[in-house]
Design a protein around this motif. Structure first.
Motif, short mmCIF file in Angstrom:
data_model
loop_
_atom_site.label_atom_id
_atom_site.label_comp_id
_atom_site.label_asym_id
_atom_site.label_seq_id
_atom_site.Cartn_x
_atom_site.Cartn_y
_atom_site.Cartn_z
N PHE A 82 -7.56 -13.40 17.59
CA PHE A 82 -6.31 -13.73 18.28
C PHE A 82 -5.10 -13.24 17.48
CE2 PHE A 82 -9.26 -16.80 20.10
CZ PHE A 82 -9.02 -16.61 21.46
N VAL A 83 -5.14 -13.41 16.17
CA VAL A 83 -4.05 -12.94 15.31
C VAL A 83 -3.98 -11.41 15.35
CG1 VAL A 83 -3.16 -12.90 12.96
CG2 VAL A 83 -4.24 -14.96 13.84
N VAL A 84 -5.12 -10.77 15.27
CA VAL A 84 -5.15 -9.30 15.33
C VAL A 84 -4.61 -8.82 16.68
CG1 VAL A 84 -6.70 -7.30 15.39
CG2 VAL A 84 -6.99 -9.06 13.64
N TYR A 85 -4.97 -9.50 17.74
CA TYR A 85 -4.46 -9.15 19.07
C TYR A 85 -2.94 -9.29 19.12
CZ TYR A 85 -2.98 -10.15 23.83
OH TYR A 85 -2.29 -10.18 25.01
N LEU A 86 -2.42 -10.39 18.58
CA LEU A 86 -0.96 -10.58 18.59
C LEU A 86 -0.25 -9.49 17.80
CD1 LEU A 86 -0.49 -14.42 18.15
CD2 LEU A 86 0.18 -13.02 20.08
N VAL A 87 -0.80 -9.14 16.65
CA VAL A 87 -0.16 -8.10 15.83
C VAL A 87 -0.25 -6.74 16.52
CG1 VAL A 87 -0.30 -6.88 13.63
CG2 VAL A 87 -0.51 -9.35 13.68
N SER A 88 -1.39 -6.44 17.12
CA SER A 88 -1.57 -5.12 17.71
C SER A 88 -0.76 -4.92 18.98
CB SER A 88 -3.04 -4.85 17.99
OG SER A 88 -3.51 -5.69 19.01
N THR A 89 -0.42 -5.99 19.68
CA THR A 89 0.35 -5.85 20.92
C THR A 89 1.80 -6.24 20.77
OG1 THR A 89 -0.29 -8.07 21.64
CG2 THR A 89 -1.67 -6.22 22.39
N GLY A 90 2.25 -6.48 19.56
CA GLY A 90 3.65 -6.88 19.37
C GLY A 90 3.90 -8.30 19.78
N GLY A 91 2.88 -9.13 19.77
CA GLY A 91 3.00 -10.51 20.20
C GLY A 91 3.85 -11.38 19.30
N TRP A 92 4.02 -10.95 18.05
CA TRP A 92 4.84 -11.75 17.14
C TRP A 92 6.28 -11.78 17.62
CZ3 TRP A 92 2.39 -15.10 14.69
CH2 TRP A 92 1.17 -14.84 14.09
N ASP A 93 6.75 -10.71 18.26
CA ASP A 93 8.11 -10.71 18.81
C ASP A 93 8.23 -11.73 19.94
OD1 ASP A 93 8.87 -8.70 17.05
OD2 ASP A 93 8.31 -7.12 18.48
N ARG A 94 7.22 -11.76 20.79
CA ARG A 94 7.23 -12.75 21.88
C ARG A 94 7.14 -14.16 21.32
NH1 ARG A 94 2.66 -10.23 25.49
NH2 ARG A 94 2.02 -9.59 23.43
N PHE A 95 6.28 -14.36 20.33
CA PHE A 95 6.15 -15.68 19.71
C PHE A 95 7.48 -16.10 19.08
CE2 PHE A 95 5.14 -18.31 15.97
CZ PHE A 95 4.51 -19.36 16.61
N TYR A 96 8.16 -15.17 18.40
CA TYR A 96 9.45 -15.49 17.77
C TYR A 96 10.50 -15.84 18.83
CZ TYR A 96 13.64 -14.99 14.95
OH TYR A 96 14.83 -15.22 14.33
N GLU A 97 10.51 -15.11 19.94
CA GLU A 97 11.47 -15.41 21.01
C GLU A 97 11.23 -16.81 21.58
OE1 GLU A 97 11.17 -12.35 23.91
OE2 GLU A 97 11.81 -10.79 22.52
N ILE A 98 9.97 -17.17 21.79
CA ILE A 98 9.66 -18.51 22.29
C ILE A 98 10.08 -19.55 21.27
CG2 ILE A 98 7.76 -20.06 22.90
CD1 ILE A 98 6.34 -17.58 24.08
N TRP A 99 9.82 -19.29 20.01
CA TRP A 99 10.21 -20.23 18.95
C TRP A 99 11.72 -20.41 18.92
CZ3 TRP A 99 8.15 -23.74 15.89
CH2 TRP A 99 8.89 -24.17 14.79
N GLN A 100 12.48 -19.33 19.06
CA GLN A 100 13.93 -19.42 19.04
C GLN A 100 14.47 -20.17 20.25
OE1 GLN A 100 16.04 -18.74 16.60
NE2 GLN A 100 14.25 -18.21 15.39
N ARG A 101 13.82 -20.02 21.40
CA ARG A 101 14.27 -20.73 22.60
C ARG A 101 13.99 -22.22 22.53
NH1 ARG A 101 11.82 -17.46 27.46
NH2 ARG A 101 10.18 -17.29 25.91
N THR A 102 12.90 -22.59 21.86
CA THR A 102 12.52 -24.00 21.83
C THR A 102 12.99 -24.72 20.57
OG1 THR A 102 10.38 -23.46 20.85
CG2 THR A 102 10.48 -23.60 23.25
#
Length: 110
Positions: A82-102
């Motif tokens: 799951f971590v590898v998937y997030l890194v390979s698809t740029g998911g950390w940016d999406r995760f950071y955006e969700i974190w900033q919104r909440t």
């Protein structure tokens, strides 16, 4: 365990995640153009590739180090996928955006 050893293992882990994410991204781009997979979402293909590649990488590493394959190695590889998937698809940016919104805002305003 000393801090130097912990930092060395953490560096190995980050290096492995980066290398696996790169390989997942390359494999995804190559097989995404195959006739049967062209209609599937790229993120779904990347997820399946990472779920296959991470346990295989752990099995290869255990064979190379001549270590026994224990069930929690394979289980940990699926979690790491799951971590590898997030890194390979740029998911950390999406995760950071969700974190900033909440995130709690003390100022009261947006």
């Amino acid at each position: 365990m000393e801090i130097n050893t912990i930092m060395q293992y953490a560096s190995y882990l980050l290096m492995a995640i980066g290398l696996l994410a790169f390989v997942v991204a390359v494999i995804t781009q190559v097989i995404k153009e195959l006739p049967g997979l062209i209609n599937l979402p790229t993120s779904g293909v990347a997820f399946v590739v990472s779920l296959i590649l991470c346990p295989v990488a752990v099995l290869i590493l255990c064979a190379w180090l001549k270590q026994p394959i224990i069930w929690y190695y394979v289980f940990g590889a699926f979690i790491a996928a799951f971590v590898v998937y997030l890194v390979s698809t740029g998911g950390w940016d999406r995760f950071y955006e969700i974190w900033q919104r909440t995130k709690y805002n003390k100022g009261g305003g947006q």
